[in-house]
Design a protein around this motif. Sequence first.
Motif, PDB file in Angstrom:
ATOM      1  N   VAL A 116       0.905  -0.936   0.011  1.00  0.00           N
ATOM      2  CA  VAL A 116      -0.051  -0.029  -0.068  1.00  0.00           C
ATOM      3  C   VAL A 116       0.893   1.216  -0.058  1.00  0.00           C
ATOM      4  N   TYR A 117       0.743   2.152  -0.760  1.00  0.00           N
ATOM      5  CA  TYR A 117       1.393   3.539  -0.969  1.00  0.00           C
ATOM      6  C   TYR A 117       0.283   4.616  -0.216  1.00  0.00           C
ATOM      7  N   LYS A 118       1.151   5.345   0.916  1.00  0.00           N
ATOM      8  CA  LYS A 118       0.478   6.392   1.325  1.00  0.00           C
ATOM      9  C   LYS A 118       0.902   7.530   0.956  1.00  0.00           C
ATOM     10  N   ILE A 119       0.084   8.170  -0.181  1.00  0.00           N
ATOM     11  CA  ILE A 119       0.816   9.266  -1.026  1.00  0.00           C
ATOM     12  C   ILE A 119       0.574  10.560  -0.428  1.00  0.00           C
ATOM     13  N   ASN A 120       1.580  11.538  -0.526  1.00  0.00           N
ATOM     14  CA  ASN A 120       1.363  13.132  -0.112  1.00  0.00           C
ATOM     15  C   ASN A 120       1.714  13.896  -1.464  1.00  0.00           C
ATOM     16  N   ASN A 121       0.455  14.300  -2.119  1.00  0.00           N
ATOM     17  CA  ASN A 121       0.884  14.941  -3.477  1.00  0.00           C
ATOM     18  C   ASN A 121       1.452  16.478  -3.236  1.00  0.00           C
ATOM     19  N   ARG A 122       1.280  17.094  -2.063  1.00  0.00           N
ATOM     20  CA  ARG A 122       1.957  18.395  -1.790  1.00  0.00           C
ATOM     21  C   ARG A 122       3.243  18.397  -1.612  1.00  0.00           C
TER      22      ARG A 122
END
Length: 213
Positions: free
Chosen positions: A82-88
């Motif tokens: 699972v990837y926890k993504i922070n686009n900012r």
Amino acid sequence: MRVFVLLVCLSVGCLAQRPQRCTSPPLLTGSLSVSSANEKLTVFARYTYDALRQRIRLVEWGSYQNQSFHSDALLLYREGVVYKINNRNRTCCKKALCRSFHPLAVPQNASLLGQVVLGSSSGPAQGVLVNTWAGKLNMKKTRAKYMSTVTEFGCVPVSTLFYTDKTGWIVTSFFNNVIGLADPQMLIPPSFCRDAQLETENGEGPETFFSVL
């Protein structure tokens, strides 16, 4: 003889009209809400669901015990991550996903509670015919109860109620569902996740669908 044939036809008609257990469309895009009284949890999310390649994307906003949070997670069941993504910040956290993929479907052990119309049956396009099913699940440490409501035509999920002694009732409601993938790129890790290393558990246990929620 005619009476016998008529009775047979009526019997077949009744059997054909009885709601059947079903599997939801393999590709879905939409929104959902999750709430739990015991855990003081409220979540609103956009979801992208691909049962063919066993992928789910959840972009969530919510509160847990009066603390607000935002989460963006891509669950890849075949890869077991699972990837926890922070686009900012353009950062990515990669962790293990331990559970098997379970498609959106009415379980085979479910019993039909009833069939109703949501809205009105007084005119065309004023209501939706839905079926509600219920059953029990044996989990590792406890036994759970569930109620699942899906549309009669298309088996599109409407709501799910899930209960354990630890969590109490967890209510998930689906809305704005669209069959298909509105944006297939949502199910592909962003470029800045390419070099992400699998992180250790730090005693928290592997990531699962429910822990991501």
